[in-house]
Scaffold this motif. Sequence first.
Motif, short mmCIF file in Angstrom:
data_model
loop_
_atom_site.label_atom_id
_atom_site.label_comp_id
_atom_site.label_asym_id
_atom_site.label_seq_id
_atom_site.Cartn_x
_atom_site.Cartn_y
_atom_site.Cartn_z
N GLU A 1 111.52 -49.32 11.44
CA GLU A 1 112.68 -50.12 11.05
C GLU A 1 112.27 -51.37 10.28
OE1 GLU A 1 114.25 -50.80 14.96
OE2 GLU A 1 115.79 -49.26 14.72
N ARG B 1 114.71 -56.32 11.53
CA ARG B 1 114.73 -54.86 11.69
C ARG B 1 115.78 -54.27 10.77
NH1 ARG B 1 113.52 -53.72 18.11
NH2 ARG B 1 111.81 -55.23 18.19
N HIS C 1 123.48 -55.42 17.37
CA HIS C 1 122.34 -55.36 16.44
C HIS C 1 122.55 -56.23 15.21
CE1 HIS C 1 121.58 -51.50 18.60
NE2 HIS C 1 120.33 -51.90 18.47
N GLU D 1 118.13 -52.35 10.58
CA GLU D 1 119.12 -51.63 11.37
C GLU D 1 120.31 -51.37 10.45
OE1 GLU D 1 118.72 -51.13 14.68
OE2 GLU D 1 117.50 -52.77 15.47
MG MG Z 1 116.55 -50.57 18.54
#
Ligand code: MG
Length: 478
Positions: free
Chosen positions: A169, A228, A237, A230
């Motif tokens: 990620e 990250r 997140h 995401e």
């Molecule tokens: Mg995760």
Amino acid sequence: LNDRIRIKEVLGSDMVNHNITIMGWVRTFRNNQFIALNDGSTNNNLQVVAELGHYNEELLKRITTGAALKVKGTIIPSLGKGQKFELKAEIIEVIGDSDAEKFPLQPKKHSLEFLREIAHLRFRTNTFGSVFRIRHSLAYAIHKFFNDKGFIYLHTPIITASDAEGAGETFHVTNFDLENPSKNEDGTINYKEDFFGRPTNLTVSGQLEAELGALALSDVYTFGPTFRAENSNTARHLAEFWMIEPEMAFSDLEDDMNLAEEFIKYIIKYALDNNREDLDFLASRLLDEEKQKPQNERNEMGLIEKLEFVINNNFERITYTEAIEILKESNHNKKKKFQFLIDKWGVDLQSEHERYLVEKHFKKPVILTNYPKEIKAFYMRQNDDGKTVAAMDILAPGIGEIVGGSQREERLEKLEERMKEMNIPVKELSWYLDTRKFGTCPHAGFGLGFERLVQFVTGMTNIRDVIPFPRFPKNADF
Ligand code: MG
Ligand code: ATP
Ligand code: MG
Ligand code: MG
């Protein structure tokens, strides 16, 4: 500017008859006489009274919602409801005008989604005022907690060549030069140009570096931004978040769980002791939200009750295997229908399962231990059963996972063996593996997402509303 006094200080002490200067922004202006002024130090406004007939029309017209003012005057007892003091203005100066027609903040409540679109306005609301003052306070408490325990604050790098979690990620770092692009061997442009010849990414965790620190300084922690990629839109997140990662030498999983539980309770208590006014504000805001829900979906506890409950009760500690049994059983009894069915040992839990365990089954925070090694990172210590690792996740109501931690694999052969199984390049991480060659020892640590902690303490439902400038797909301007 230096003789100004913050409104929080004025309202919190008895300054009757004091001649003071305050500066802030106009919330409302009524009857050409009463200005509600706010400077962000508290949600409470200071009422400024402009004596009628004392100020010229031109000035009064410029006192509009949002305008920045400087007011000099005398504090007098207030006859108004809900406020002890007010400021009888002697000099009012408009420092910055605000176009009243275009100013988007109305006395009515705006949705949090709407506010996310208007950067300057978001900061001027009571909700975000409270959230960001609490966020600040928690950040301070984090350093205080670790400092008082003798931990060293270790700054780990943001640019790195390693993907600690191995989850792919990472955001790549590039110094791509448009004018003079670097080329691949076949002459095509190399768009992935890297960090002076070395491919790098933004850090996904400072853990590996923190382990190096711990194996020399004993107890360290890092607290910094983490990135990250995401590409998802969940309420927990972000693409950029802050992580708190302590690492302790000569420690095992038990020590790790104890530290994490003590830490979370300390932070919550700190907020209750130091941010009560803002917590009360957010609690009443949440209560209004709850009233909109049907009776059976309402939370049993208010925000303050929830926080007090958490600091006064032990977290439930169970193994992953036990959790799977509970989830299978609840599914079997049709107690709960999950979107993602848990039917076998070995799968990772989704937030719906985590929240079920916390909110419905145990009704308290839960520490889950000994996860299957297949769903955890390479550095976690392997248990003797050959199937599980000494991992622990802490699950909190309303969110699910807030902490991910483990005892680390301190045995070189075991670690190398696991890295090979998982295709993690042993050579590139030789700097890390060296710690296992020169005085290795049992050690443990965890990562706690700061925003998830702030979410928990403030009761905000979406993680985007607890960070000043949220980063999520397509959102990078402010
Ligand atoms: Mg995760
Ligand atoms: P999740 O299962 O929610 O995706 P994770 O298991 O991938 O989290 P870890 O690698 O264990 O996360 O990271 C440690 C902690 O960092 C998590 O427990 C969480 O509190 C926080 N965290 C992880 N990813 C994010 C993110 N994208 N935004 C905010 N916080 C995060
Ligand atoms: Mg997870
Ligand atoms: Mg995790």
